[in-house]
Design a protein around this motif. Structure first.
Motif, PDB file in Angstrom:
ATOM      1  N   ARG A  52       0.746   0.496 -19.012  1.00 36.80           N
ATOM      2  CA  ARG A  52      -0.603   0.631 -18.470  1.00 36.80           C
ATOM      3  C   ARG A  52      -0.946  -0.530 -17.537  1.00 36.80           C
ATOM      4  O   ARG A  52      -1.512  -0.333 -16.458  1.00 36.80           O
ATOM      5  CB  ARG A  52      -1.606   0.692 -19.622  1.00 36.80           C
ATOM      6  N   ASP A  53      -0.595  -1.751 -17.958  1.00 38.39           N
ATOM      7  CA  ASP A  53      -0.852  -2.916 -17.106  1.00 38.39           C
ATOM      8  C   ASP A  53      -0.095  -2.819 -15.788  1.00 38.39           C
ATOM      9  O   ASP A  53      -0.616  -3.188 -14.729  1.00 38.39           O
ATOM     10  CB  ASP A  53      -0.459  -4.203 -17.837  1.00 38.39           C
ATOM     11  N   ALA A  54       1.150  -2.322 -15.870  1.00 35.77           N
ATOM     12  CA  ALA A  54       1.950  -2.173 -14.653  1.00 35.77           C
ATOM     13  C   ALA A  54       1.296  -1.187 -13.687  1.00 35.77           C
ATOM     14  O   ALA A  54       1.211  -1.422 -12.485  1.00 35.77           O
ATOM     15  CB  ALA A  54       3.364  -1.718 -15.003  1.00 35.77           C
ATOM     16  N   PHE A  55       0.820  -0.079 -14.245  1.00 32.38           N
ATOM     17  CA  PHE A  55       0.158   0.912 -13.399  1.00 32.38           C
ATOM     18  C   PHE A  55      -1.122   0.341 -12.779  1.00 32.38           C
ATOM     19  O   PHE A  55      -1.370   0.501 -11.581  1.00 32.38           O
ATOM     20  CB  PHE A  55      -0.177   2.168 -14.202  1.00 32.38           C
ATOM     21  N   GLU A  56      -1.942  -0.318 -13.611  1.00 37.22           N
ATOM     22  CA  GLU A  56      -3.209  -0.841 -13.114  1.00 37.22           C
ATOM     23  C   GLU A  56      -2.987  -1.905 -12.044  1.00 37.22           C
ATOM     24  O   GLU A  56      -3.713  -1.951 -11.044  1.00 37.22           O
ATOM     25  CB  GLU A  56      -4.032  -1.413 -14.268  1.00 37.22           C
ATOM     26  N   LYS A  57      -1.986  -2.762 -12.235  1.00 42.21           N
ATOM     27  CA  LYS A  57      -1.711  -3.781 -11.228  1.00 42.21           C
ATOM     28  C   LYS A  57      -1.313  -3.134  -9.910  1.00 42.21           C
ATOM     29  O   LYS A  57      -1.803  -3.514  -8.842  1.00 42.21           O
ATOM     30  CB  LYS A  57      -0.604  -4.713 -11.716  1.00 42.21           C
ATOM     31  N   SER A  58      -0.445  -2.144  -9.975  1.00 45.56           N
ATOM     32  CA  SER A  58      -0.026  -1.435  -8.763  1.00 45.56           C
ATOM     33  C   SER A  58      -1.208  -0.715  -8.113  1.00 45.56           C
ATOM     34  O   SER A  58      -1.369  -0.724  -6.891  1.00 45.56           O
ATOM     35  CB  SER A  58       1.077  -0.442  -9.108  1.00 45.56           C
ATOM     36  N   TYR A  59      -2.040  -0.115  -8.951  1.00 47.82           N
ATOM     37  CA  TYR A  59      -3.214   0.622  -8.464  1.00 47.82           C
ATOM     38  C   TYR A  59      -4.143  -0.279  -7.673  1.00 47.82           C
ATOM     39  O   TYR A  59      -4.561   0.056  -6.551  1.00 47.82           O
ATOM     40  CB  TYR A  59      -3.933   1.213  -9.675  1.00 47.82           C
ATOM     41  N   PHE A  60      -4.447  -1.469  -8.229  1.00 54.00           N
ATOM     42  CA  PHE A  60      -5.370  -2.369  -7.545  1.00 54.00           C
ATOM     43  C   PHE A  60      -4.723  -3.019  -6.324  1.00 54.00           C
ATOM     44  O   PHE A  60      -5.395  -3.243  -5.308  1.00 54.00           O
ATOM     45  CB  PHE A  60      -5.882  -3.435  -8.512  1.00 54.00           C
ATOM     46  N   GLU A  61      -3.421  -3.319  -6.383  1.00 50.71           N
ATOM     47  CA  GLU A  61      -2.737  -3.875  -5.218  1.00 50.71           C
ATOM     48  C   GLU A  61      -2.740  -2.871  -4.066  1.00 50.71           C
ATOM     49  O   GLU A  61      -2.893  -3.250  -2.902  1.00 50.71           O
ATOM     50  CB  GLU A  61      -1.312  -4.275  -5.581  1.00 50.71           C
ATOM     51  N   PHE A  62      -2.581  -1.599  -4.399  1.00 55.62           N
ATOM     52  CA  PHE A  62      -2.623  -0.554  -3.378  1.00 55.62           C
ATOM     53  C   PHE A  62      -3.976  -0.529  -2.676  1.00 55.62           C
ATOM     54  O   PHE A  62      -4.074  -0.520  -1.447  1.00 55.62           O
ATOM     55  CB  PHE A  62      -2.335   0.809  -4.010  1.00 55.62           C
ATOM     56  N   HIS A  63      -5.057  -0.541  -3.464  1.00 56.19           N
ATOM     57  CA  HIS A  63      -6.395  -0.471  -2.876  1.00 56.19           C
ATOM     58  C   HIS A  63      -6.764  -1.759  -2.139  1.00 56.19           C
ATOM     59  O   HIS A  63      -7.434  -1.708  -1.104  1.00 56.19           O
ATOM     60  CB  HIS A  63      -7.426  -0.156  -3.953  1.00 56.19           C
ATOM     61  N   LEU A  64      -6.324  -2.916  -2.658  1.00 56.47           N
ATOM     62  CA  LEU A  64      -6.591  -4.174  -1.952  1.00 56.47           C
ATOM     63  C   LEU A  64      -5.921  -4.179  -0.581  1.00 56.47           C
ATOM     64  O   LEU A  64      -6.515  -4.608   0.412  1.00 56.47           O
ATOM     65  CB  LEU A  64      -6.096  -5.359  -2.786  1.00 56.47           C
TER      66      LEU A  64
ATOM     67  N   PRO B 129       0.814  -1.222   0.000  1.00 56.76           N
ATOM     68  CA  PRO B 129       0.000   0.000   0.000  1.00 56.76           C
ATOM     69  C   PRO B 129       0.840   1.261   0.000  1.00 56.76           C
ATOM     70  O   PRO B 129       0.784   2.064   0.919  1.00 56.76           O
ATOM     71  CB  PRO B 129      -0.810  -0.136   1.298  1.00 56.76           C
ATOM     72  N   GLN B 130       1.646   1.455  -1.029  1.00 57.38           N
ATOM     73  CA  GLN B 130       2.468   2.648  -1.136  1.00 57.38           C
ATOM     74  C   GLN B 130       1.692   3.730  -1.872  1.00 57.38           C
ATOM     75  O   GLN B 130       1.066   3.469  -2.896  1.00 57.38           O
ATOM     76  CB  GLN B 130       3.752   2.329  -1.921  1.00 57.38           C
ATOM     77  N   PRO B 131       1.696   4.977  -1.385  1.00 60.98           N
ATOM     78  CA  PRO B 131       0.958   6.041  -2.054  1.00 60.98           C
ATOM     79  C   PRO B 131       1.563   6.404  -3.398  1.00 60.98           C
ATOM     80  O   PRO B 131       0.891   6.964  -4.253  1.00 60.98           O
ATOM     81  CB  PRO B 131       1.039   7.204  -1.060  1.00 60.98           C
ATOM     82  N   GLU B 132       2.837   6.119  -3.599  1.00 60.78           N
ATOM     83  CA  GLU B 132       3.492   6.425  -4.860  1.00 60.78           C
ATOM     84  C   GLU B 132       4.272   5.205  -5.317  1.00 60.78           C
ATOM     85  O   GLU B 132       4.777   4.434  -4.525  1.00 60.78           O
ATOM     86  CB  GLU B 132       4.452   7.610  -4.713  1.00 60.78           C
ATOM     87  N   GLN B 133       4.386   5.026  -6.648  1.00 66.34           N
ATOM     88  CA  GLN B 133       5.106   3.900  -7.210  1.00 66.34           C
ATOM     89  C   GLN B 133       6.057   4.408  -8.276  1.00 66.34           C
ATOM     90  O   GLN B 133       5.834   5.455  -8.887  1.00 66.34           O
ATOM     91  CB  GLN B 133       4.126   2.894  -7.837  1.00 66.34           C
ATOM     92  N   LEU B 134       7.116   3.654  -8.496  1.00 62.07           N
ATOM     93  CA  LEU B 134       8.060   3.958  -9.563  1.00 62.07           C
ATOM     94  C   LEU B 134       7.779   3.028 -10.725  1.00 62.07           C
ATOM     95  O   LEU B 134       7.652   1.825 -10.545  1.00 62.07           O
ATOM     96  CB  LEU B 134       9.496   3.770  -9.057  1.00 62.07           C
ATOM     97  N   PHE B 135       7.684   3.579 -11.929  1.00 59.97           N
ATOM     98  CA  PHE B 135       7.363   2.793 -13.103  1.00 59.97           C
ATOM     99  C   PHE B 135       8.445   2.961 -14.160  1.00 59.97           C
ATOM    100  O   PHE B 135       9.021   4.043 -14.318  1.00 59.97           O
ATOM    101  CB  PHE B 135       6.016   3.212 -13.693  1.00 59.97           C
ATOM    102  N   GLU B 136       8.687   1.893 -14.846  1.00 59.59           N
ATOM    103  CA  GLU B 136       9.623   1.923 -15.966  1.00 59.59           C
ATOM    104  C   GLU B 136       8.848   2.362 -17.202  1.00 59.59           C
ATOM    105  O   GLU B 136       7.993   1.635 -17.720  1.00 59.59           O
ATOM    106  CB  GLU B 136      10.219   0.531 -16.189  1.00 59.59           C
ATOM    107  N   LEU B 137       9.118   3.561 -17.685  1.00 56.68           N
ATOM    108  CA  LEU B 137       8.329   4.132 -18.771  1.00 56.68           C
ATOM    109  C   LEU B 137       8.868   3.779 -20.148  1.00 56.68           C
ATOM    110  O   LEU B 137       8.166   3.960 -21.155  1.00 56.68           O
ATOM    111  CB  LEU B 137       8.267   5.654 -18.624  1.00 56.68           C
TER     112      LEU B 137
END
Length: 235
Positions: free
Chosen positions: A181-193, A165-173
């Motif tokens: 997009r998949d990387a962001f969405e996976k991180s987004y849902f893991e954060f909320h879960l 549950p990190q408020p910010e994530q680092l992504f390889e752009l």
């Protein structure tokens, strides 16, 4: 919460229903045939049974009749079938089933049928007379969670993310848009879960997704739901 026995000869369906019901806080027992179902029913005395009609050894209707004739139908039973007809549904309810789900099974209608079945105290004492009036209802089932019954989730390339549950994530752009997009969405849902202690209901509310769509999305992204299972007392 309730102890639910799922009887189905298809591994993917057993796994899917187990995942959904466990996430709702229920204790789930699995059987792939009538013999296993008999043994588990005797051992744990489930509060509810989800019973497939078409099985290779003994079909679900026969097993249901057997339980009724032996005064063992002391729990509500919901029948399931991918090849059911109105006649099949009527026969199932006549011999003691309180509902009939047609495969493929949607999340919303599955949970509604389970909730209604568990809310009927009369259904728990149906075994002595399986012709009693339980007001059974045929539950219409539409689109299933795509790909879930196969038990196989699409493989995604490894993503170097900071999990939890990190408020910010680092992504390889420096990668294709779809992978980013998949990387962001996976991180987004893991954060909320993680933030919601694995509650699919609260995550659906937070993200604005219908629960069936949410389950489909999490499976597609390869999100590990087992790491965020909430306790039995959660919502």
């Amino acid at each position: 919460m309730a102890t639910i026995l799922v009887v189905d000869d298809e591994l993917g369906i057993r796994a899917l229903l187990s995942e959904i019901l466990s996430d709702e806080g229920h204790s789930v027992e699995l059987a792939e045939n009538a013999a296993q179902a008999r043994a588990i029913r005797e051992r744990v005395r489930p509060d509810l049974v989800l019973l497939d009609i078409w099985m290779p050894d003994v079909d679900g209707i026969t097993l249901l009749k057997e339980w009724g004739a032996s005064s063992l139908l002391t729990m509500p039973v919901i029948m399931m079938s991918g090849h059911g007809t109105i006649d099949t549904a009527v026969e199932a309810t006549k011999v003691g089933a309180i509902a009939f789900l047609e495969k493929p099974i949607t999340l919303q209608k599955l949970l509604r049928a389970v909730e209604q079945a568990l809310a009927k105290p009369a259904a728990r004492a149906a075994g002595a007379n399986h012709h009693n009036a339980l007001a059974p209802a045929r539950v219409e089932i539409g689109l299933a969670i795509e790909g879930a019954v196969s038990g196989v989730a699409p493989m995604l390339p490894p993503v170097p993310l900071v999990l939890g549950p990190q408020p910010e994530q680092l992504f390889e752009l420096d990668r294709p848009l779809r992978e980013a997009r998949d990387a962001f969405e996976k991180s987004y849902f893991e954060f909320h879960l993680a933030k919601e202690n694995g509650s699919m209901t609260r995550v659906a509310e937070k993200t604005g997704l219908e629960r069936t769509h949410l389950y489909r999305k999490l499976k597609q992204l390869g999100v590990d739901l087992s790491r965020n299972k909430r306790g039995a007392g959660g919502n």
